[in-house]
Design a protein around this motif. Structure first.
Motif, PDB file in Angstrom:
ATOM      1  N   GLU A 221      -8.147   0.274   9.620  1.00  0.00           N
ATOM      2  CA  GLU A 221      -7.191   0.083   8.534  1.00  0.00           C
ATOM      3  C   GLU A 221      -7.529   0.971   7.344  1.00  0.00           C
ATOM      4  OE1 GLU A 221      -7.174  -4.081   7.711  1.00  0.00           O
ATOM      5  OE2 GLU A 221      -5.860  -4.572   9.418  1.00  0.00           O
ATOM      6  N   ALA A 222      -8.829   1.091   7.041  1.00  0.00           N
ATOM      7  CA  ALA A 222      -9.243   1.949   5.927  1.00  0.00           C
ATOM      8  C   ALA A 222      -8.956   3.418   6.224  1.00  0.00           C
ATOM      9  CB  ALA A 222     -10.725   1.748   5.634  1.00  0.00           C
ATOM     10  N   GLU A 224      -6.536   4.551   8.116  1.00  0.00           N
ATOM     11  CA  GLU A 224      -5.090   4.734   8.009  1.00  0.00           C
ATOM     12  C   GLU A 224      -4.642   4.788   6.553  1.00  0.00           C
ATOM     13  OE1 GLU A 224      -2.810   5.493  10.287  1.00  0.00           O
ATOM     14  OE2 GLU A 224      -4.561   5.715  11.578  1.00  0.00           O
ATOM     15  N   ARG A 225      -5.262   3.966   5.691  1.00  0.00           N
ATOM     16  CA  ARG A 225      -4.900   4.002   4.277  1.00  0.00           C
ATOM     17  C   ARG A 225      -5.257   5.346   3.648  1.00  0.00           C
ATOM     18  NH1 ARG A 225      -7.368  -1.126   4.145  1.00  0.00           N
ATOM     19  NH2 ARG A 225      -9.148  -0.229   3.047  1.00  0.00           N
ATOM     20  N   SER A 226      -6.350   5.949   4.127  1.00  0.00           N
ATOM     21  CA  SER A 226      -6.830   7.199   3.536  1.00  0.00           C
ATOM     22  C   SER A 226      -6.176   8.435   4.126  1.00  0.00           C
ATOM     23  CB  SER A 226      -8.353   7.298   3.732  1.00  0.00           C
ATOM     24  OG  SER A 226      -9.018   6.220   3.122  1.00  0.00           O
ATOM     25  N   GLU A 237      -8.416   4.998  -3.545  1.00  0.00           N
ATOM     26  CA  GLU A 237      -7.842   4.294  -2.403  1.00  0.00           C
ATOM     27  C   GLU A 237      -8.850   3.341  -1.795  1.00  0.00           C
ATOM     28  OE1 GLU A 237      -6.017   2.540   0.475  1.00  0.00           O
ATOM     29  OE2 GLU A 237      -4.976   3.730  -1.034  1.00  0.00           O
ATOM     30  N   LYS A 238     -10.093   3.802  -1.650  1.00  0.00           N
ATOM     31  CA  LYS A 238     -11.127   2.930  -1.102  1.00  0.00           C
ATOM     32  C   LYS A 238     -11.265   1.665  -1.942  1.00  0.00           C
ATOM     33  CE  LYS A 238     -16.062   2.598  -0.053  1.00  0.00           C
ATOM     34  NZ  LYS A 238     -17.367   3.303   0.027  1.00  0.00           N
ATOM     35  N   GLY A 241      -8.430  -0.901  -1.663  1.00  0.00           N
ATOM     36  CA  GLY A 241      -8.273  -1.576  -0.386  1.00  0.00           C
ATOM     37  C   GLY A 241      -9.328  -2.604  -0.061  1.00  0.00           C
TER      38      GLY A 241
END
Length: 292
Positions: A221-222, A224-226, A237-238, A241
């Motif tokens: 998930e991390a 994909e967010r990045s 972003e880190k 999240g």
């Protein structure tokens, strides 16, 4: 500290911006950053960059026949610059540790590239020039990558078997599993509803299965967010999240209990008592016996 998801995003960013470009100058600005001397940094100059690979928290930039391997450590970062100053910076001034300048392209003739910087007084950012990434001791010692297809539930169980250490420490040990640091170990344990102080070898079969799923889910998930973010936006972003790490005193997003913290000499962990420890606050390991 950049961990697997941020380093993976930097790898993808460099693949897009660096691959196929020619390196014109490599300037070391902090004497502490360079951990090898043969081949020299100048051997990278005039060479074309190939794909970048990730090894745990290490980046390996393939340049010519060599690799520029980078470990950002706790306070290091990579900053892409669309335009490089004509004059080289003065060594020892500010956080700048190393500069890589690329051949100018386009009608404007502007040279771009990237800087490696490190904040604070503890200088741990490390750069190596090697023929093979496995020549770097930290890479040679790495355990399996938790996002690899081969990292299945049984492989994870085998790593935990006989481990008499607390599960938080095992997850952070790079020789056991590569790429997980303080933040994502907190996140995975919260997702799995496990105490960070629980002994790894004491996990039952269901808990092993749950934690394996939580580790891979949290990291995926991390990542994909990045994905697709510019290098300069990855830190924010880190932080945005994270559900428990760095959020002591805030309500748990799952149950609403107050997130607690345990401090150590040079780090801290965060957890939710209701979700992870049966409602019991964990004792500070510096002062008293640990609660499991």
């Amino acid at each position: 500290m950049p961990e697997l998801p941020e380093v993976e995003a930097l790898k993808e960013f460099l693949d897009e911006h660096l691959t196929g470009r020619t390196v014109t100058r490599v300037l070391p600005l902090a004497i502490s950053v360079l951990k090898t001397y043969d081949p020299p940094l100048t051997a990278l100059e005039g060479q074309q960059a190939g794909p970048t690979t990730r090894h745990g928290k290490f980046l390996a930039l393939h340049i010519g026949e060599l690799y520029l391997v980078v470990h950002l450590a706790r306070a290091g970062w990579l900053h892409w610059r669309e335009s490089m100053p004509a004059q080289p910076p003065r060594p020892g001034k500010g956080p700048l540790a190393l500069r890589v300048v690329l051949e100018a392209i386009g009608a404007d003739g502007e040279a771009d590239g990237f800087d490696l910087t490190e904040a604070g007084t503890q200088k741990r950012l490390a750069v190596y020039v090697v023929h093979d990434p496995q020549e770097v001791p930290g890479i040679a010692r790495l355990g399996p990558d938790p996002l690899a297809d081969s990292f299945d539930r049984d492989a994870f169980a085998a790593l935990l078997a006989g481990e008499r250490r607390q599960i938080k420490g095992v997850l952070r040990d790079q020789s056991v599993i590569a790429g997980i640091g303080n933040a994502y170990s907190d996140e995975a344990l919260h997702h799995a509803r496990l105490s960070p102080f629980k002994l790894a070898a004491s996990l039952d079969e269901e808990q092993i299965t749950t934690l394996h799923t939580s580790v891979r889910t949290t990291l995926r998930e991390a990542v994909e967010r990045s994905r697709g973010l510019a290098a300069g936006r990855l830190k924010a972003e880190k932080k945005s999240g994270l559900r428990v790490h760095g959020r002591a005193g805030e309500p748990c997003p799952v149950c609403g209990d107050t997130i607690r913290e345990v401090s150590f000499a040079d780090s801290s962990l965060q957890y939710c008592p209701t979700c992870q420890t049966g409602g019991k606050p964990l004792a500070d390991r510096r002062l008293s016996r640990l609660l499991k």
